[in-house]
Motif scaffolding. Structure first.
Motif, PDB file in Angstrom:
ATOM      1  N   CYS A 332       0.822  -1.408   0.033  1.00 20.31           N
ATOM      2  CA  CYS A 332      -0.010  -0.082   0.075  1.00 20.31           C
ATOM      3  C   CYS A 332       0.847   1.231   0.027  1.00 20.31           C
ATOM      4  CB  CYS A 332      -1.015   0.088   1.252  1.00 20.31           C
ATOM      5  SG  CYS A 332       0.002   0.104   2.853  1.00 20.31           S
ATOM      6  N   ARG A 333       2.087   1.215   0.555  1.00 23.62           N
ATOM      7  CA  ARG A 333       3.077   2.030   0.468  1.00 23.62           C
ATOM      8  C   ARG A 333       2.712   3.318   1.589  1.00 23.62           C
ATOM      9  NH1 ARG A 333       6.642   1.183  -3.317  1.00 23.62           N
ATOM     10  NH2 ARG A 333       7.709   3.432  -3.181  1.00 23.62           N
ATOM     11  N   TYR A 334       2.038   3.128   2.391  1.00 28.73           N
ATOM     12  CA  TYR A 334       1.789   4.309   3.717  1.00 28.73           C
ATOM     13  C   TYR A 334       2.979   4.187   4.248  1.00 28.73           C
ATOM     14  CZ  TYR A 334      -3.289   4.003   2.628  1.00 28.73           C
ATOM     15  OH  TYR A 334      -4.499   3.752   1.932  1.00 28.73           O
ATOM     16  N   CYS A 335       3.965   3.427   4.125  1.00 23.55           N
ATOM     17  CA  CYS A 335       5.183   3.496   4.983  1.00 23.55           C
ATOM     18  C   CYS A 335       6.166   4.485   4.337  1.00 23.55           C
ATOM     19  CB  CYS A 335       5.844   2.288   5.354  1.00 23.55           C
ATOM     20  SG  CYS A 335       6.034   1.152   3.795  1.00 23.55           S
ATOM     21  N   CYS A 338      10.525   6.488   3.363  1.00 26.05           N
ATOM     22  CA  CYS A 338      10.866   6.093   4.352  1.00 26.05           C
ATOM     23  C   CYS A 338      12.128   7.501   4.613  1.00 26.05           C
ATOM     24  CB  CYS A 338      12.015   4.762   4.295  1.00 26.05           C
ATOM     25  SG  CYS A 338      12.965   4.570   5.715  1.00 26.05           S
ATOM     26  N   PRO A 339      12.216   8.096   5.856  1.00 28.18           N
ATOM     27  CA  PRO A 339      12.908   9.024   6.210  1.00 28.18           C
ATOM     28  C   PRO A 339      14.550   8.403   5.892  1.00 28.18           C
ATOM     29  CG  PRO A 339      11.616   8.757   7.667  1.00 28.18           C
ATOM     30  CD  PRO A 339      11.135   7.685   7.114  1.00 28.18           C
ATOM     31  N   ALA A 340      14.794   7.094   5.881  1.00 31.81           N
ATOM     32  CA  ALA A 340      16.311   6.767   5.881  1.00 31.81           C
ATOM     33  C   ALA A 340      16.434   6.523   4.534  1.00 31.81           C
ATOM     34  CB  ALA A 340      16.468   5.793   6.927  1.00 31.81           C
ATOM     35  N   GLY A 341      15.287   6.456   3.573  1.00 30.46           N
ATOM     36  CA  GLY A 341      15.348   6.228   2.302  1.00 30.46           C
ATOM     37  C   GLY A 341      15.180   4.406   2.018  1.00 30.46           C
ATOM     38  N   VAL A 342      15.018   3.777   2.939  1.00 33.70           N
ATOM     39  CA  VAL A 342      14.990   2.226   2.744  1.00 33.70           C
ATOM     40  C   VAL A 342      13.486   1.928   1.823  1.00 33.70           C
ATOM     41  CG1 VAL A 342      14.254   0.300   3.846  1.00 33.70           C
ATOM     42  CG2 VAL A 342      15.926   1.915   5.114  1.00 33.70           C
ATOM     43  N   ASP A 373      22.364   2.111   0.067  1.00 35.07           N
ATOM     44  CA  ASP A 373      21.991   2.982   1.102  1.00 35.07           C
ATOM     45  C   ASP A 373      20.330   2.938   1.273  1.00 35.07           C
ATOM     46  OD1 ASP A 373      24.339   4.306   1.601  1.00 35.07           O
ATOM     47  OD2 ASP A 373      23.929   5.754  -0.016  1.00 35.07           O
ATOM     48  N   SER A 374      19.521   1.849   0.453  1.00 36.47           N
ATOM     49  CA  SER A 374      18.259   1.601   0.274  1.00 36.47           C
ATOM     50  C   SER A 374      17.761   0.423   0.954  1.00 36.47           C
ATOM     51  CB  SER A 374      17.456   1.987  -1.044  1.00 36.47           C
ATOM     52  OG  SER A 374      17.860   3.310  -1.472  1.00 36.47           O
ATOM     53  N   ARG A 375      18.746  -0.213   1.451  1.00 40.31           N
ATOM     54  CA  ARG A 375      18.654  -1.607   1.769  1.00 40.31           C
ATOM     55  C   ARG A 375      18.015  -1.813   3.098  1.00 40.31           C
ATOM     56  NH1 ARG A 375      24.006  -4.425  -0.391  1.00 40.31           N
ATOM     57  NH2 ARG A 375      23.880  -4.107  -2.563  1.00 40.31           N
ATOM     58  N   ALA A 376      17.875  -2.860   3.762  1.00 37.79           N
ATOM     59  CA  ALA A 376      17.381  -3.075   5.038  1.00 37.79           C
ATOM     60  C   ALA A 376      18.295  -2.475   6.240  1.00 37.79           C
ATOM     61  CB  ALA A 376      16.836  -4.448   5.456  1.00 37.79           C
ATOM     62  N   SER A 377      19.651  -2.666   5.761  1.00 33.96           N
ATOM     63  CA  SER A 377      20.644  -2.461   6.684  1.00 33.96           C
ATOM     64  C   SER A 377      20.430  -0.680   7.011  1.00 33.96           C
ATOM     65  CB  SER A 377      21.938  -2.728   6.304  1.00 33.96           C
ATOM     66  OG  SER A 377      22.329  -2.281   4.868  1.00 33.96           O
ATOM     67  N   ALA A 378      19.931  -0.034   5.928  1.00 33.89           N
ATOM     68  CA  ALA A 378      19.872   1.330   6.244  1.00 33.89           C
ATOM     69  C   ALA A 378      19.012   1.743   7.191  1.00 33.89           C
ATOM     70  CB  ALA A 378      19.620   2.098   4.785  1.00 33.89           C
ATOM     71  N   ILE A 393       2.512  -4.212  10.823  1.00 35.54           N
ATOM     72  CA  ILE A 393       3.913  -5.112  10.649  1.00 35.54           C
ATOM     73  C   ILE A 393       4.951  -4.315  11.560  1.00 35.54           C
ATOM     74  CG2 ILE A 393       5.658  -5.938   9.048  1.00 35.54           C
ATOM     75  CD1 ILE A 393       3.266  -5.684   6.806  1.00 35.54           C
ATOM     76  N   PRO A 394       5.531  -5.327  12.125  1.00 32.74           N
ATOM     77  CA  PRO A 394       6.740  -4.714  13.108  1.00 32.74           C
ATOM     78  C   PRO A 394       7.830  -4.701  11.867  1.00 32.74           C
ATOM     79  CG  PRO A 394       6.520  -7.073  13.507  1.00 32.74           C
ATOM     80  CD  PRO A 394       5.542  -6.591  12.571  1.00 32.74           C
ATOM     81  N   ILE A 395       7.988  -3.300  11.352  1.00 32.14           N
ATOM     82  CA  ILE A 395       8.813  -3.159  10.028  1.00 32.14           C
ATOM     83  C   ILE A 395      10.254  -3.234  10.437  1.00 32.14           C
ATOM     84  CG2 ILE A 395       9.416  -1.648   7.816  1.00 32.14           C
ATOM     85  CD1 ILE A 395       6.420  -0.751   8.068  1.00 32.14           C
ATOM     86  N   PRO A 396      10.844  -2.455  11.430  1.00 36.15           N
ATOM     87  CA  PRO A 396      12.119  -2.712  11.754  1.00 36.15           C
ATOM     88  C   PRO A 396      12.679  -3.915  11.974  1.00 36.15           C
ATOM     89  CG  PRO A 396      10.969  -0.623  12.636  1.00 36.15           C
ATOM     90  CD  PRO A 396      10.012  -1.516  12.001  1.00 36.15           C
ATOM     91  N   THR A 397      11.912  -4.768  12.488  1.00 34.59           N
ATOM     92  CA  THR A 397      12.294  -6.215  13.099  1.00 34.59           C
ATOM     93  C   THR A 397      12.303  -6.969  11.810  1.00 34.59           C
ATOM     94  OG1 THR A 397      11.005  -5.970  15.236  1.00 34.59           O
ATOM     95  CG2 THR A 397      11.556  -8.278  14.389  1.00 34.59           C
TER      96      THR A 397
END
Length: 426
Positions: A332-335, A338-342, A373-378, A393-397
């Motif tokens: 849905c892309r409501y997230c 992303c401020p960090a560019g993920v 810079d757009s991967r999960a590690s960012a 969804i616990p997105i960061p986890t």
């Protein structure tokens, strides 16, 4: 979920599934080649059971916000010809371009020949004057003097409090009294407990909820459907395919459905499941290709509710599919952004594809193609996405888990390549 619990839920669906007399009467009026229609409550107004969702319109490139107008125009012409004349857009869709596209391309048709829906973006409201500014902008972009269906967009615990504080219902009720809104409702992404509060707070003409055979119990859609039905509120369904996931099941589940009906698409099973519920008024489909539209027209022309035998087949397929489900993301892309560019939805999509197919090579290649810079590690775990995600969804986890999976698979791949090189040079 235990199989026993799922079967219990399916039995409830079976009890609700026979199409109501009112809906059946409307469907019988459908002419040959036309999508079946259902009556809006006790009126003469009929709407198509299939609605055209405008959140996933064709674009020139997947990473481009620019809509392919020629492709959309062709799809609109085909949809209108088939009687699919319900179009659902929103202020935020495709960066605001969806509403403008609706105005530019639908305005060539007589205004009374189609239904147009849009939504008030509750998350963007800060002060009372925002309501008039946004609503006027929507009418202008859509090139219309009224909306047939209009709703509060994405009610959650936080947005509901804001809406009540800013008296959004009073404002939109005035617009309804002025004839600028024909029917007022809301879209909802939260718990049945909050839904009860929303339903009891005001008088609603309809409600839009996430509903599909996976979410019937997983997302508590069954409880939401029953609350709305009990209160005589017609249901409009979003995410019938869960962001496309139920249109491309894993091989085991797909094989089960194809064995039962070789000519039916996997998507058609999901649509027939929802259309078998008597209080469903419209089922939205975010069609981005003409082939999607044609398949849907086939499904919704001479629509067939699920039989008891069909339900058993779908139950079996769902059990097989659930084994491969990883992250319940609907894209849905409501997230985003992303401020960090993920690239959150893209990463989840690749991971789900990997879990379903088991193709480690494809996952490593596709994930590795994402800018570092757009991967999960960012992810910096700022928490913004947690507040925005309708699926909770616990997105960061999940991102950490996916990042770890990629690193593990990459290391295994390197070890495999090193072994191959050693063997080659022996």
């Amino acid at each position: 979920m235990k199989r026993r619990d799922f079967l219990k839920g399916m039995m409830t669906v079976a009890a609700l599934a026979p199409v109501s007399r009112l809906a059946a009467a409307a469907e019988k009026t459908a002419s040959s080649g036309q999508i079946v229609r259902r009556k809006y409550k006790d009126t003469k107004v009929t709407v198509p059971l299939l609605g055209f969702g405008m959140m996933r319109l064709p674009r020139f490139r997947n990473d481009s916000p620019d809509i392919d107008y020629a492709a959309v125009a062709a799809m609109f012409d085909r949809a209108m010809k088939a009687g699919c004349n319900y179009f659902d857009t929103a202020y935020m869709y495709i960066g605001g371009r969806s509403e403008k596209c609706a105005g530019d391309l639908l305005s060539k048709y007589p205004r009374d020949s189609y239904f147009l829906t849009s939504k008030m973006p509750l998350g963007m409201l800060r002060r009372p004057e925002d309501l008039e500014r946004i609503f006027s902008d929507q009418l202008k972009k859509c090139k219309t003097s009224y909306f047939d269906f209009y709703m509060f967009h994405n009610i959650s615990e936080n947005t509901w409090k804001r809406a009540e504080k800013l008296k959004v219902y009073d404002f939109l009720s005035r617009k309804k009294a002025e004839g600028k809104i024909r029917r007022l409702g809301f879209s909802f992404h939260d718990t049945p407990e909050l839904l009860e509060k929303v339903v009891s707070a005001h008088k609603w003409d309809f409600a839009q909820i996430q509903l599909n055979y996976l979410d019937w119990t997983l997302y508590r859609s069954k409880e939401q459907y029953e609350i709305l039905t009990k209160n005589n509120i017609p249901v409009i369904v979003m995410e019938p395919l869960r962001g496309g996931a139920l249109a491309s099941l894993n091989p085991e589940a797909t094989k089960i459905l194809k064995a039962a009906d070789p000519d039916a698409s996997t998507a058609s099973w999901a649509f027939r499941y929802i259309g078998s519920l008597p209080n469903v008024l419209v089922i939205l489909s975010g069609m981005s290709k003409m082939e999607h539209l044609e398949d849907n027209i086939k499904t919704f022309t001479d629509f067939r509710p699920l039989s008891d035998a069909d339900r058993k087949v779908l139950d079996k397929a769902l059990v097989a599919y659930r084994k491969s489900l990883a992250v319940p993301c609907t894209d849905c892309r409501y997230c985003m952004p992303c401020p960090a560019g993920v690239e959150i939805p893209k990463i989840f999509g690749l991971y789900n594809q990997y879990k379903i197919s088991g193709n480690r090579f494809l996952f490593v290649n596709n994930y590795g193609a994402i800018d570092e810079d757009s991967r999960a590690s960012a992810c910096v775990e700022c928490g913004k996405c947690l507040k925005a995600c309708p699926q909770k969804i616990p997105i960061p986890t999940e991102l950490r888990k996916i990042g770890d999976t990629y690193e593990r698979l990459t290391q295994r791949r390197r070890a495999s390549l090193d072994l191959c090189e050693d063997e080659y040079f022996v």
